[in-house]
Design a protein around this motif. Sequence first.
Motif, PDB file in Angstrom:
ATOM      1  N   ALA A  13     -14.706  27.994   5.470  1.00  0.00           N
ATOM      2  CA  ALA A  13     -14.659  26.745   6.232  1.00  0.00           C
ATOM      3  C   ALA A  13     -13.525  25.841   5.775  1.00  0.00           C
ATOM      4  O   ALA A  13     -13.019  25.027   6.543  1.00  0.00           O
ATOM      5  CB  ALA A  13     -16.008  26.026   6.113  1.00  0.00           C
ATOM      6  N   TRP A  14     -13.102  26.003   4.528  1.00  0.00           N
ATOM      7  CA  TRP A  14     -12.010  25.183   3.990  1.00  0.00           C
ATOM      8  C   TRP A  14     -10.745  25.279   4.840  1.00  0.00           C
ATOM      9  O   TRP A  14      -9.966  24.313   4.900  1.00  0.00           O
ATOM     10  CB  TRP A  14     -11.692  25.617   2.556  1.00  0.00           C
ATOM     11  N   ALA A  15     -10.528  26.418   5.487  1.00  0.00           N
ATOM     12  CA  ALA A  15      -9.298  26.602   6.261  1.00  0.00           C
ATOM     13  C   ALA A  15      -9.225  25.646   7.445  1.00  0.00           C
ATOM     14  O   ALA A  15      -8.133  25.294   7.904  1.00  0.00           O
ATOM     15  CB  ALA A  15      -9.200  28.052   6.750  1.00  0.00           C
ATOM     16  N   PHE A  16     -10.364  25.211   7.944  1.00  0.00           N
ATOM     17  CA  PHE A  16     -10.397  24.231   9.034  1.00  0.00           C
ATOM     18  C   PHE A  16     -10.544  22.808   8.505  1.00  0.00           C
ATOM     19  O   PHE A  16     -10.121  21.852   9.168  1.00  0.00           O
ATOM     20  CB  PHE A  16     -11.534  24.556   9.996  1.00  0.00           C
ATOM     21  N   ALA A  17     -11.141  22.677   7.328  1.00  0.00           N
ATOM     22  CA  ALA A  17     -11.288  21.352   6.734  1.00  0.00           C
ATOM     23  C   ALA A  17      -9.935  20.766   6.326  1.00  0.00           C
ATOM     24  O   ALA A  17      -9.799  19.547   6.198  1.00  0.00           O
ATOM     25  CB  ALA A  17     -12.217  21.427   5.522  1.00  0.00           C
ATOM     26  N   GLU A  18      -8.941  21.627   6.143  1.00  0.00           N
ATOM     27  CA  GLU A  18      -7.621  21.151   5.728  1.00  0.00           C
ATOM     28  C   GLU A  18      -7.026  20.182   6.745  1.00  0.00           C
ATOM     29  O   GLU A  18      -6.515  19.122   6.396  1.00  0.00           O
ATOM     30  CB  GLU A  18      -6.692  22.349   5.520  1.00  0.00           C
ATOM     31  N   PHE A  19      -7.093  20.531   8.044  1.00  0.00           N
ATOM     32  CA  PHE A  19      -6.484  19.694   9.081  1.00  0.00           C
ATOM     33  C   PHE A  19      -7.360  19.527  10.327  1.00  0.00           C
ATOM     34  O   PHE A  19      -7.531  18.422  10.830  1.00  0.00           O
ATOM     35  CB  PHE A  19      -5.133  20.287   9.526  1.00  0.00           C
ATOM     36  N   TRP A  20      -7.886  20.628  10.850  1.00  0.00           N
ATOM     37  CA  TRP A  20      -8.461  20.611  12.193  1.00  0.00           C
ATOM     38  C   TRP A  20      -9.753  19.803  12.305  1.00  0.00           C
ATOM     39  O   TRP A  20     -10.001  19.187  13.343  1.00  0.00           O
ATOM     40  CB  TRP A  20      -8.681  22.038  12.690  1.00  0.00           C
ATOM     41  N   LEU A  21     -10.600  19.811  11.287  1.00  0.00           N
ATOM     42  CA  LEU A  21     -11.869  19.097  11.408  1.00  0.00           C
ATOM     43  C   LEU A  21     -11.652  17.602  11.618  1.00  0.00           C
ATOM     44  O   LEU A  21     -12.188  17.004  12.557  1.00  0.00           O
ATOM     45  CB  LEU A  21     -12.742  19.331  10.169  1.00  0.00           C
ATOM     46  N   GLU A  22     -10.883  16.985  10.745  1.00  0.00           N
ATOM     47  CA  GLU A  22     -10.653  15.545  10.855  1.00  0.00           C
ATOM     48  C   GLU A  22      -9.891  15.203  12.128  1.00  0.00           C
ATOM     49  O   GLU A  22     -10.133  14.170  12.757  1.00  0.00           O
ATOM     50  CB  GLU A  22      -9.900  15.039   9.626  1.00  0.00           C
ATOM     51  N   HIS A  23      -8.970  16.075  12.511  1.00  0.00           N
ATOM     52  CA  HIS A  23      -8.194  15.818  13.718  1.00  0.00           C
ATOM     53  C   HIS A  23      -9.093  15.840  14.957  1.00  0.00           C
ATOM     54  O   HIS A  23      -8.987  14.971  15.828  1.00  0.00           O
ATOM     55  CB  HIS A  23      -7.077  16.847  13.856  1.00  0.00           C
ATOM     56  N   ALA A  24      -9.986  16.832  15.023  1.00  0.00           N
ATOM     57  CA  ALA A  24     -10.910  16.910  16.157  1.00  0.00           C
ATOM     58  C   ALA A  24     -11.845  15.700  16.169  1.00  0.00           C
ATOM     59  O   ALA A  24     -12.108  15.119  17.231  1.00  0.00           O
ATOM     60  CB  ALA A  24     -11.715  18.204  16.086  1.00  0.00           C
ATOM     61  N   ALA A  25     -12.334  15.307  15.003  1.00  0.00           N
ATOM     62  CA  ALA A  25     -13.211  14.137  14.927  1.00  0.00           C
ATOM     63  C   ALA A  25     -12.466  12.875  15.354  1.00  0.00           C
ATOM     64  O   ALA A  25     -13.043  11.997  16.014  1.00  0.00           O
ATOM     65  CB  ALA A  25     -13.758  13.977  13.515  1.00  0.00           C
ATOM     66  N   GLY A  26     -11.177  12.794  15.009  1.00  0.00           N
ATOM     67  CA  GLY A  26     -10.381  11.645  15.415  1.00  0.00           C
ATOM     68  C   GLY A  26     -10.212  11.551  16.919  1.00  0.00           C
ATOM     69  O   GLY A  26      -9.929  10.466  17.443  1.00  0.00           O
ATOM     70  N   ARG A  27     -10.400  12.666  17.602  1.00  0.00           N
ATOM     71  CA  ARG A  27     -10.330  12.666  19.059  1.00  0.00           C
ATOM     72  C   ARG A  27     -11.718  12.634  19.705  1.00  0.00           C
ATOM     73  O   ARG A  27     -11.853  12.877  20.895  1.00  0.00           O
ATOM     74  CB  ARG A  27      -9.537  13.880  19.543  1.00  0.00           C
ATOM     75  N   GLY A  28     -12.717  12.338  18.914  1.00  0.00           N
ATOM     76  CA  GLY A  28     -14.056  12.126  19.460  1.00  0.00           C
ATOM     77  C   GLY A  28     -14.974  13.325  19.466  1.00  0.00           C
ATOM     78  O   GLY A  28     -16.103  13.235  19.969  1.00  0.00           O
ATOM     79  N   PHE A  29     -14.540  14.460  18.910  1.00  0.00           N
ATOM     80  CA  PHE A  29     -15.369  15.658  18.897  1.00  0.00           C
ATOM     81  C   PHE A  29     -16.042  15.832  17.531  1.00  0.00           C
ATOM     82  O   PHE A  29     -15.344  15.918  16.520  1.00  0.00           O
ATOM     83  CB  PHE A  29     -14.525  16.906  19.176  1.00  0.00           C
ATOM     84  N   PRO A  30     -17.367  15.889  17.480  1.00  0.00           N
ATOM     85  CA  PRO A  30     -18.016  16.264  16.217  1.00  0.00           C
ATOM     86  C   PRO A  30     -17.535  17.662  15.828  1.00  0.00           C
ATOM     87  O   PRO A  30     -17.641  18.600  16.623  1.00  0.00           O
ATOM     88  CB  PRO A  30     -19.511  16.257  16.561  1.00  0.00           C
ATOM     89  N   ALA A  31     -17.001  17.794  14.626  1.00  0.00           N
ATOM     90  CA  ALA A  31     -16.347  19.050  14.243  1.00  0.00           C
ATOM     91  C   ALA A  31     -17.025  19.646  13.012  1.00  0.00           C
ATOM     92  O   ALA A  31     -17.298  18.938  12.033  1.00  0.00           O
ATOM     93  CB  ALA A  31     -14.868  18.812  13.977  1.00  0.00           C
ATOM     94  N   HIS A  32     -17.277  20.942  13.073  1.00  0.00           N
ATOM     95  CA  HIS A  32     -17.968  21.634  11.994  1.00  0.00           C
ATOM     96  C   HIS A  32     -17.294  22.992  11.780  1.00  0.00           C
ATOM     97  O   HIS A  32     -16.764  23.588  12.711  1.00  0.00           O
ATOM     98  CB  HIS A  32     -19.441  21.848  12.343  1.00  0.00           C
TER      99      HIS A  32
END
Length: 265
Positions: free
Chosen positions: A44-63
């Motif tokens: 999961a770390w591979a998405f926590a690096e950039f994509w999770l926060e970026h998706a959340a910043g656009r309004g999507f709950p990201a996991h």
Amino acid sequence: MRLIRFEDWAKPIAPVRREVLSATPELDEGKPPVLFVPGFGHGAWAFAEFWLEHAAGRGFPAHAVSPRGHGGSGDTPRATLRAYTHDVVQAAAALPRQAVLVGQGAGALVVQRALARYPARAAVLAAPVLGGWATFGAALRRNPAGTLPAIFGGRLRLSRRQLFSREVPDTVARGYTDRLGRASARAQWQLLLHRAPEPPVGDPPVLVVGSPDDRVVPASALTRAARRYGGAPLLFPGMGHDLMLDARWREPIDAILDWLEKGGS
């Protein structure tokens, strides 16, 4: 709702501790949660690096979930593709709303299989490694030293050149490759010999994204994968296999989220 098959009753999957990393928007805009599924060796770390926060910043709950034996999740002996699929379905079913599944690399194959058991809102196959001998042949030609050990139960080792573009500094790329683990030997074999996935539940829209310069997945494989779902792949030239960690990581995730906002979900 999860679909139960006879095999689930006769041969239940052993439970493990599942690592799920999350980033949530400041305000709930009602957008569907997005569950990211990493490829073999990644967590999961591979998405926590950039994509999770970026998706959340656009309004999507990201996991992002780490299948068993990956990242911070527990392990079981001789884990299978079925076990990895179980982990993804369980993680998706635990979310409060119907989720979008996004699988990268071999995680895309796991998502394909999960779609037959979980009624996803939509799905995205990113740089999908969908298995078969053609996949093995391409890997053997481009990285024989890293691929051959996997035939005999060893670790499949992907090179820096396969995973990242030249835009990623060597020190950064080395930091990522040093974090890579391994899939079980059984799952690696199943990547070559698995049965075709069953049709998705509910016929969700499926988007295929990747790079024509990916040194793991040929452009022809991206086209075949997209045609299976009645579309064409969305391509990002100049990027490596690990789209979520490459220097231009914003481009594919923004395209995915744009697609979802425009009706993909």
